[in-house]
Design an enzyme around this catalytic site. Sequence first.
Site, PDB file in Angstrom:
ATOM      1  N   CYS A   1       0.817  -1.204   0.000  1.00 51.62           N
ATOM      2  CA  CYS A   1       0.000   0.000   0.000  1.00 51.62           C
ATOM      3  C   CYS A   1       0.854   1.258   0.000  1.00 51.62           C
ATOM      4  O   CYS A   1       1.825   1.370   0.727  1.00 51.62           O
ATOM      5  CB  CYS A   1      -0.918  -0.017   1.208  1.00 51.62           C
ATOM      6  SG  CYS A   1      -0.025  -0.362   2.716  1.00 51.62           S
TER       7      CYS A   1
ATOM      8  N   LYS B   1       5.386   4.585  -3.264  1.00 53.01           N
ATOM      9  CA  LYS B   1       5.414   5.850  -3.998  1.00 53.01           C
ATOM     10  C   LYS B   1       5.785   5.615  -5.443  1.00 53.01           C
ATOM     11  O   LYS B   1       6.598   4.753  -5.743  1.00 53.01           O
ATOM     12  CB  LYS B   1       6.448   6.780  -3.364  1.00 53.01           C
ATOM     13  CG  LYS B   1       5.884   7.701  -2.344  1.00 53.01           C
ATOM     14  CD  LYS B   1       6.875   8.823  -2.088  1.00 53.01           C
ATOM     15  CE  LYS B   1       6.211   9.976  -1.374  1.00 53.01           C
ATOM     16  NZ  LYS B   1       7.110  11.095  -1.209  1.00 53.01           N
TER      17      LYS B   1
ATOM     18  N   ASP C   1     -12.128  15.275  -1.152  1.00 50.03           N
ATOM     19  CA  ASP C   1     -12.865  14.233  -1.875  1.00 50.03           C
ATOM     20  C   ASP C   1     -11.872  13.296  -2.540  1.00 50.03           C
ATOM     21  O   ASP C   1     -10.758  13.711  -2.883  1.00 50.03           O
ATOM     22  CB  ASP C   1     -13.734  14.858  -2.975  1.00 50.03           C
ATOM     23  CG  ASP C   1     -15.121  15.198  -2.471  1.00 50.03           C
ATOM     24  OD1 ASP C   1     -15.794  14.280  -1.985  1.00 50.03           O
ATOM     25  OD2 ASP C   1     -15.498  16.388  -2.556  1.00 50.03           O
TER      26      ASP C   1
ATOM     27  N   ASP D   1     -17.818  21.668  -3.317  1.00 50.64           N
ATOM     28  CA  ASP D   1     -18.181  21.937  -1.921  1.00 50.64           C
ATOM     29  C   ASP D   1     -17.892  23.388  -1.538  1.00 50.64           C
ATOM     30  O   ASP D   1     -18.625  23.995  -0.764  1.00 50.64           O
ATOM     31  CB  ASP D   1     -17.373  21.013  -0.981  1.00 50.64           C
ATOM     32  CG  ASP D   1     -17.908  19.586  -0.996  1.00 50.64           C
ATOM     33  OD1 ASP D   1     -19.132  19.426  -1.188  1.00 50.64           O
ATOM     34  OD2 ASP D   1     -17.115  18.657  -0.827  1.00 50.64           O
TER      35      ASP D   1
ATOM     36  N   GLY E   1       0.987  17.693  -3.588  1.00 53.75           N
ATOM     37  CA  GLY E   1       0.216  16.454  -3.605  1.00 53.75           C
ATOM     38  C   GLY E   1       1.083  15.265  -3.281  1.00 53.75           C
ATOM     39  O   GLY E   1       2.255  15.393  -2.898  1.00 53.75           O
ATOM     40  N   HIS E   2       0.480  14.110  -3.453  1.00 50.89           N
ATOM     41  CA  HIS E   2       1.171  12.857  -3.161  1.00 50.89           C
ATOM     42  C   HIS E   2       0.655  11.822  -4.149  1.00 50.89           C
ATOM     43  O   HIS E   2      -0.543  11.759  -4.409  1.00 50.89           O
ATOM     44  CB  HIS E   2       0.856  12.431  -1.721  1.00 50.89           C
ATOM     45  CG  HIS E   2       1.384  11.077  -1.381  1.00 50.89           C
ATOM     46  ND1 HIS E   2       2.637  10.883  -0.857  1.00 50.89           N
ATOM     47  CD2 HIS E   2       0.841   9.847  -1.521  1.00 50.89           C
ATOM     48  CE1 HIS E   2       2.831   9.582  -0.673  1.00 50.89           C
ATOM     49  NE2 HIS E   2       1.748   8.944  -1.085  1.00 50.89           N
ATOM     50  N   THR E   3       1.585  11.034  -4.713  1.00 47.81           N
ATOM     51  CA  THR E   3       1.170   9.988  -5.654  1.00 47.81           C
ATOM     52  C   THR E   3       1.732   8.659  -5.203  1.00 47.81           C
ATOM     53  O   THR E   3       2.919   8.569  -4.879  1.00 47.81           O
ATOM     54  CB  THR E   3       1.717  10.315  -7.061  1.00 47.81           C
ATOM     55  OG1 THR E   3       1.357  11.645  -7.373  1.00 47.81           O
ATOM     56  CG2 THR E   3       1.134   9.378  -8.096  1.00 47.81           C
TER      57      THR E   3
ATOM     58  N   ASP F   1     -24.334  20.906  -2.507  1.00 51.13           N
ATOM     59  CA  ASP F   1     -24.126  20.277  -3.819  1.00 51.13           C
ATOM     60  C   ASP F   1     -24.578  18.826  -3.742  1.00 51.13           C
ATOM     61  O   ASP F   1     -24.444  18.171  -2.706  1.00 51.13           O
ATOM     62  CB  ASP F   1     -22.687  20.427  -4.328  1.00 51.13           C
ATOM     63  CG  ASP F   1     -21.666  19.767  -3.430  1.00 51.13           C
ATOM     64  OD1 ASP F   1     -21.909  19.700  -2.200  1.00 51.13           O
ATOM     65  OD2 ASP F   1     -20.628  19.315  -3.939  1.00 51.13           O
TER      66      ASP F   1
END
Length: 754
Positions: free
Chosen positions: A418, A421, A468, A491, A541-543, A629
Amino acid sequence: MRKAEGPIVKDLVLVGGGHSHVAVLKGFGMRPLPGVRLTLICRDVHTPYSGMLPGLVAGHYEFDDAHIDLGPLARFAGARFLHDEATGLDLEGRRVLCRGRPPVPYDLLSLNVGSTPAAAAPGAAEHAIPVKPINRFLAHWRDLTERVLASRGRARIGVVGAGAGGVEILLAVRHRLGRLLAEQGRAAGAPEFHLFTDTADILPTHNARVRGKFRRILAERGVSLHPGASVVRVERGRVVLAGGAAVALDEVLWVTEAGAAPWLVESGLAVDERGFARVDDSLRSLSHPEVFAAGDIAAVVRHPRPKSGVFAVRQGRPLAENLRRALLSRPPLPFRPQRRFLSLISTGERYAVASRGPLALEGAWVWRWKDWIDRRFMRRYNELPGMAPADAAPVAAGLAGTEALAEISTLAMRCGGCGAKVGSTVLARALRQLRPVGRPDVLIGLDAPDDAAVVTVPPGMVTVQTVDFFRAFIDDPYVFGAIAANHSLSDIYAMGGEAQSALAIASVPYGIEAKVEDLLVQMMSGAVAVLNEAGVALVGGHTGEGAELALGFAVNGFVARERVLRKAGLRPGDRLILTKPIGTGALLAADMRGKAKGRWIAAALAEMRRSNRAAAAAIHAHGASACTDITGFGLLGHLVEMVRPSAVDVEIELGAIPLLDGALECVRAGIVSSLQPQNLRLRRAIRDLAAVAGDERYPLIFDPQTAGGLLASVPGERAEACVGALKAEGYVRAAVIGRVLAQANAIEPVTLLR
Ligand SMILES: Cc1cc2nc3c(=O)[nH]c(=O)nc-3n(C[C@H](O)[C@H](O)[C@H](O)COP(=O)(O)OP(=O)(O)OC[C@H]3O[C@@H](n4cnc5c(N)ncnc54)[C@H](O)[C@@H]3O)c2cc1C
């Protein structure tokens, strides 16, 4: 949905969903090649079947009878369907340039983009209707019909080009308009028709007996024939012929010889003198062995043939076989097209002429024969069989010893644990290709990356935050990225805020570096296009690697404290406005099963890409007192979230709720989202449930939405003006769906009116 099993080794990209590529898609659907990712890039979602086009125009067929739906077909094939237009080829970089997304890389490319009318005369672009591309023609045809029906006099219609296409289209148009005018009691006002050809006779590629039959048929129908008449100019209200004579016309249809897309010549691919891709007997480009072409766009150098759907259809199977062979590093097989072929040319009504070599036969039976052949052909693509197991010979077998295979072996041994990276170079390269907007209030963002982003909040404002996350629900990574970003921003708009910055969290399936990088670039480019449009800075961000493609955003925004719009705020007397149609959950569920029409999904995706930003401004300007929304809990779930804290009752008119095209059909077919059952528990909020539960629209109020619209309450007297303003902003399906009432004694706060 058939997904490629294991990592992607090779990309086969099909450009155009023409008559040959539908056979390729079907063939790969029946016999997939593991390790091969199939991608279809097509400008249109439905391919008109040329054989049935005249019958569609004449009114003998409906749209779906005469079109191959590329959506379910691509899904059957396990192909990614990128609804986009190719605008060029980067042959050196092996990439397809597209109008609406970053270039799409390929290992093997196949072109089946059809043709456009060639060498139209000056003025034709402004004053004539081109019959190619056919999809566009059908829209023109609707307009032409309306003009003719609305005109008082007798319309004069000219068709330029008297090959089979020109003759058939003229007779079909004449038949249909005659019928429609007769229905209006205006049979005497049937249009006058002219047929122009620069050749000495009509139908030059057919035998003399066929030509004679059509001269007779045209004369019987009062069509004025202009043989040897070269139209050199089209002006408003007339065409000018070589020699200076002019013929007065109200409508001009252009059906001359086919031409090639200009970008093909510009790409540097070997083309013939008319710009069509020169290919050998195996349909492989003479200049670029990794490129194949078929149908009108291909010029088979040793077997030149007229541009006709018959040949495009016949090339489908050999093309599929040769693409498969090329992927497996096997030599392609030659294909020799027939010299003589059967043409069944219709005459407007249910009557046709058969032409093959010297043969010429006619009759209503010929039309029935043609109809039988055409319908059988269409069933092949519109009634798809169950899925077959993957091909025993994986593509890697053809790549033994290659770099790709070595890379795959490494991948197979790698732990997919899991959150592993994605390689930092892949990520860095992908991020470099993005161009996120900057903002003065973002002090530290992606342009000078640090441990975290730093933003300032304007004085007097409060921060709005939301997050989200989505698993990819469509195969197109660019559009998925765009919708994920749009949904995430929503949102903030629902709270009345301005979105400021976003952090992305992405997960991509493991694979060959280049493929992973492309996936990231496509997905993040779609997202960044939406964020940029909204003026939101992507600040970090993170990938990671994961089992499937997924993307989410944490979004920051700000709003003046007194402008915060909450769910609780419904006031008796208010009207409830919904800004977008609902039904995305049912439609996406149907799409997964290959049961949704391509045009329904295309329209639903367009709604999902529509931002709620302007809608929020419009409802604010009309005194909105509450807003939310519509997302995962569906219309009713989000409505109840507004009703309960507001201590009011509401009345909703089922018939006023805007529905996406196809949503009701999905419900009728028993297809709803897998998340729907969870939403159903809220039915206890509905008063007198038994009275409405049988309504076919009822299940859709529980349908979970992706990037749904806003549900807002505005004062009753301003509701209509608000809907008008929303429509002017492009929310054309916005509607008042109900009203807010004072709380009564009943436990259930929601009344549904049928
Ligand atoms: C009025 C008329 C009647 C005809 N009747 C017959 C007939 O009865 N029998 C017959 O055999 N032939 C007929 N023809 C000829 C026939 O239409 C063509 O030969 C045939 O459609 C060519 O098929 P194709 O597979 O090459 O391309 P098409 O069927 O034209 O398909 C091209 C595909 O490529 C897509 N596309 C195009 N450009 C791009 C792009 N840049 N990027 C992405 N996608 C793109 C299109 O959306 C489409 O899906 C007729 C032609 C006309 C005009």
